[in-house]
Design a protein around this motif. Structure first.
Motif, short mmCIF file in Angstrom:
data_model
loop_
_atom_site.label_atom_id
_atom_site.label_comp_id
_atom_site.label_asym_id
_atom_site.label_seq_id
_atom_site.Cartn_x
_atom_site.Cartn_y
_atom_site.Cartn_z
N VAL A 10 36.33 -3.36 37.19
CA VAL A 10 35.87 -2.99 35.85
C VAL A 10 36.98 -3.30 34.86
N SER A 11 36.65 -3.98 33.79
CA SER A 11 37.64 -4.30 32.76
C SER A 11 38.05 -3.05 32.00
N SER A 12 39.30 -3.01 31.60
CA SER A 12 39.80 -1.90 30.79
C SER A 12 39.23 -2.00 29.38
N GLY A 13 38.91 -0.87 28.80
CA GLY A 13 38.42 -0.86 27.43
C GLY A 13 39.53 -0.96 26.41
N SER A 14 40.78 -0.72 26.84
CA SER A 14 41.88 -0.68 25.88
C SER A 14 42.90 -1.81 26.05
N ASP A 15 42.92 -2.48 27.20
CA ASP A 15 43.93 -3.50 27.46
C ASP A 15 43.27 -4.68 28.18
N VAL A 16 43.23 -5.84 27.54
CA VAL A 16 42.57 -7.00 28.14
C VAL A 16 43.27 -7.51 29.40
N GLU A 17 44.52 -7.11 29.60
CA GLU A 17 45.28 -7.53 30.77
C GLU A 17 45.05 -6.62 31.98
N ARG A 18 44.34 -5.51 31.80
CA ARG A 18 44.21 -4.52 32.87
C ARG A 18 42.78 -4.45 33.37
N VAL A 19 42.65 -4.31 34.68
CA VAL A 19 41.36 -4.05 35.29
C VAL A 19 41.50 -2.86 36.23
N TYR A 20 40.38 -2.23 36.50
CA TYR A 20 40.33 -1.10 37.41
C TYR A 20 39.46 -1.46 38.61
N VAL A 21 39.88 -1.00 39.76
CA VAL A 21 39.10 -1.16 40.97
C VAL A 21 38.50 0.22 41.27
N SER A 22 37.18 0.28 41.28
CA SER A 22 36.47 1.54 41.45
C SER A 22 35.55 1.45 42.65
N SER A 23 35.34 2.59 43.31
CA SER A 23 34.42 2.58 44.45
C SER A 23 33.85 3.96 44.71
N VAL A 24 32.69 3.97 45.39
CA VAL A 24 32.03 5.19 45.86
C VAL A 24 31.66 4.93 47.31
N ALA A 25 32.11 5.81 48.20
CA ALA A 25 31.83 5.65 49.63
C ALA A 25 30.40 6.07 49.96
N ALA A 26 29.76 5.31 50.83
CA ALA A 26 28.43 5.67 51.30
C ALA A 26 28.54 6.90 52.19
N GLY A 27 27.59 7.79 52.07
CA GLY A 27 27.56 8.98 52.92
C GLY A 27 28.40 10.13 52.39
N THR A 28 29.72 9.96 52.34
CA THR A 28 30.59 11.05 51.86
C THR A 28 30.61 11.13 50.34
N HIS A 29 30.31 10.02 49.68
CA HIS A 29 30.32 9.90 48.22
C HIS A 29 31.69 10.11 47.61
N ALA A 30 32.75 9.99 48.44
CA ALA A 30 34.11 10.05 47.91
C ALA A 30 34.28 8.89 46.94
N TYR A 31 34.97 9.11 45.85
CA TYR A 31 35.12 8.06 44.86
C TYR A 31 36.58 7.90 44.47
N GLN A 32 36.89 6.70 43.99
CA GLN A 32 38.25 6.41 43.56
C GLN A 32 38.22 5.41 42.44
N CYS A 33 39.27 5.41 41.66
CA CYS A 33 39.43 4.44 40.58
C CYS A 33 40.92 4.31 40.32
N SER A 34 41.41 3.07 40.33
CA SER A 34 42.82 2.82 40.05
C SER A 34 42.95 1.42 39.49
N THR A 35 44.10 1.13 38.91
CA THR A 35 44.34 -0.22 38.43
C THR A 35 44.50 -1.14 39.63
N ASN A 36 44.49 -2.44 39.37
CA ASN A 36 44.62 -3.39 40.47
C ASN A 36 45.96 -3.27 41.20
N ASN A 37 46.94 -2.61 40.61
CA ASN A 37 48.21 -2.38 41.31
C ASN A 37 48.36 -0.91 41.72
N ASN A 38 47.24 -0.26 41.98
CA ASN A 38 47.16 1.09 42.57
C ASN A 38 47.70 2.22 41.72
N ARG A 39 47.71 2.06 40.41
CA ARG A 39 48.03 3.20 39.54
C ARG A 39 46.74 3.96 39.30
#
Length: 155
Positions: free
Chosen positions: A30-59
Motif C-alpha cells: 500500500v502506498s503511503s499517503g504522506s511520502d511518495v518514497e514509502r510503501v507499507y506491507v500489510s496482511s491479514v492471516a486466514a483463520g486467526t485474522h492476525a494482522y500486521q502493517c509495516s514499512t518495506n524495511n520493517n518499521r
C-alpha cells in the motif's frame, strides 16, 4: 493448465499496487499517503485474522493499534475489487453474511489482533512482479513464466 480468473472489478493501482491471496494471508503493498518514497506491507492471516502493517524495511505502522490502520482498510478494499467478497471471505475463513461491500465492513467482522510479521517476502514478491514490466516485448518464452497460460487473439 491453471485457470486465470479475471478481476471481479477493475481497480486503480496507485494506492494499492499489489494485492494477493497467498501464503495463508491477504497481503499486499500500500502506498503511503504522506511520502511518495514509502510503501507499507500489510496482511491479514486466514483463520486467526492476525494482522500486521509495516514499512518495506520493517518499521511498524504508526496507525496500527488494537484496530486496523488505514493501510489495511485500503488493502481490504482493493482485495474486494480484485477477488470479490465471496472469494476473500472464503480465503480468510470469515462469515460475512449479507451486506459486506467495503474493506472496513470486512475488517469489522474479523476477530484478530496485531501480530508482527516480516514484510520482506511480500515486498520481494511485489518487486519481482514490477521487474516484469521492464522486460522488453518479445515472442520468446520466459522460462520463469512457463506456468502462465498463453493467450491468443483468436480465442
Amino acid at each position: 493448465m491453471v485457470a486465470v480468473l479475471p478481476p471481479a472489478r477493475s481497480r486503480k493501482l496507485a494506492k494499492v499496487p499489489f494485492v494477493e491471496l497467498a501464503d495463508g494471508r491477504l497481503q499486499g503493498v500500500v502506498s503511503s499517503g504522506s511520502d511518495v518514497e514509502r510503501v507499507y506491507v500489510s496482511s491479514v492471516a486466514a483463520g486467526t485474522h492476525a494482522y500486521q502493517c509495516s514499512t518495506n524495511n520493517n518499521r511498524p505502522c504508526g496507525g496500527l493499534r488494537a484496530t486496523a490502520c488505514k493501510h489495511l482498510h485500503a488493502l481490504a478494499d482493493e482485495a474486494l475489487l480484485q477477488y470479490g467478497v465471496d472469494r476473500v471471505a472464503r480465503y480468510l475463513r470469515v462469515d460475512v453474511g449479507d451486506g459486506v461491500a467495503t474493506g472496513a465492513e470486512l475488517l469489522a467482522r474479523l476477530d484478530g489482533q496485531p501480530e508482527p510479521a516480516s514484510a520482506a517476502v511480500v515486498f520481494n514478491r511485489f518487486l519481482r512482479h514490477l521487474a516484469y514490466l521492464e522486460v522488453p516485448a518479445s515472442t520468446t518464452p520466459l522460462p520463469e513464466l512457463h506456468w502462465f497460460p498463453a493467450t491468443s487473439a483468436g480465442r
